[in-house]
Write an enzyme that holds these catalytic residues in place. Structure first.
Site, mmCIF file in Angstrom:
data_model
loop_
_atom_site.group_PDB
_atom_site.id
_atom_site.type_symbol
_atom_site.label_atom_id
_atom_site.label_comp_id
_atom_site.label_asym_id
_atom_site.label_seq_id
_atom_site.Cartn_x
_atom_site.Cartn_y
_atom_site.Cartn_z
ATOM 1 C CE1 TYR A 15 10.115 11.000 32.818
ATOM 2 C CE2 TYR A 15 11.935 11.737 34.188
ATOM 3 C CZ TYR A 15 10.721 11.979 33.577
ATOM 4 O OH TYR A 15 10.111 13.195 33.735
ATOM 5 C CB CYS A 16 9.278 6.528 29.933
ATOM 6 S SG CYS A 16 7.921 5.680 29.065
ATOM 7 N N PRO A 17 12.346 5.601 27.955
ATOM 8 C CG PRO A 17 14.207 4.212 27.747
ATOM 9 C CD PRO A 17 13.175 4.671 28.729
ATOM 10 C CE LYS A 46 11.645 11.082 27.120
ATOM 11 N NZ LYS A 46 11.670 9.625 27.320
#
Length: 277
Positions: free
Chosen positions: A148-150, A161
């Site tokens: 998420y939110c890459p 991550k």
């Protein structure tokens, strides 16, 4: 010393530690705080400032997320899971904040020549590597697809991550911000964001490309380094590195003009959030 650490070498670091304020500390206050510090540091009212913060049961949406076709349904799901939902005043996409996630902000003055965007990201990456240099683990900075939110400065170990870095620049101040998943399950956090996008986007075509979340690519530092870290453990590592890099570190809350700037910034973010209720 690693070249990218040079930005951390300051005569003084002011510390504002908000990592243990508890569940009533609202994320909207945090975003107003960083904007205030950008103004203050940019105007040379304050020296470079490091701020730490933790928020409980909160999902922070980016501005693009508010354009999802079925946003309300996604938000209802998150609220049913016990999350507060707020919209930050900068780019990026949805992230999960909870008692196992430590956020750090480094606020610098933007100098005459300007701080190159990558230099700010590199400084934060170098700081995190230094904080965990006693572990035999390579911390990479590259986009982790399926997270998420890459972004190109996702921090990962073995392809999983555990952190994401962002920047905000206003009024000659630069805030480099990171969220660190310290403990708990990175995968479980990602499952909530996966379901949010499933409900808020469905199969609708959108101009903006939202991430397809694969929860298995996310983890916490405790999971990745096989060590049960607390927020306090990581805070100590953070402060020790800053102390090594500077002549002096000291704690000081907002005062004087800063309190007035804070009220204006807080009002602004409150108004933004009123629109998505």
């Amino acid at each position: 010393m690693e070249k990218s650490l040079s930005l951390l070498v300051q005569d003084k670091w002011r510390i504002i530690d908000q990592s243990s304020l508890g569940p009533m500390f609202d994320a909207k206050q945090s975003f107003a705080m960083d904007d205030t510090l950008c103004t203050s540091v940019g105007a040379r009212v304050s020296p470079p400032t490091a701020r730490s913060w933790v928020h409980h049961h909160t999902v922070v949406l980016g501005i693009q997320d508010t354009r999802l076709p079925f946003l309300e349904e996604g938000m209802v799901y998150l609220k049913e899971q016990g999350y507060r939902v707020i919209v930050r005043n900068s780019g990026g996409l949805a992230v999960v904040l909870d008692s196992g996630v430590l956020n750090l902000s480094l606020i610098f003055p933007d100098t005459e020549k300007g701080i190159d965007i990558n230099r700010g990201y590199d400084a934060m990456w170098a700081l995190i590597k230094e904080m965990f240099s006693d572990f035999n683990a390579e911390i990479e900075a590259r986009e982790i697809e399926g997270s998420y939110c890459p972004g190109s400065y996702d921090l990962s170990i073995n392809g999983k991550k555990f952190a994401g870095i962002s920047q905000r620049r206003i009024r000659k101040g630069v805030a480099v911000q990171i969220y660190l998943c310290v403990s708990g399950s990175g995968q479980n956090r990602a499952k909530h964001i996966q379901q949010f996008y499933t409900l808020a986007k469905r199969d609708q075509e959108t101009k903006f490309i939202y991430p397809t979340i694969h929860p298995e690519v996310m983890a916490s530092l405790s999971e990745l380094l096989h060590t049960e870290f607390t927020i306090q453990d990581v805070m100590l590592r953070f402060l020790n590195v800053l102390k090594e890099m500077s002549g002096e570190i000291y704690g000081e809350p907002l005062s004087g003009q800063e309190l007035e700037w804070y009220e204006v910034n807080y009002q602004r973010i409150m108004e933004r959030n009123e629109k998505i209720k």
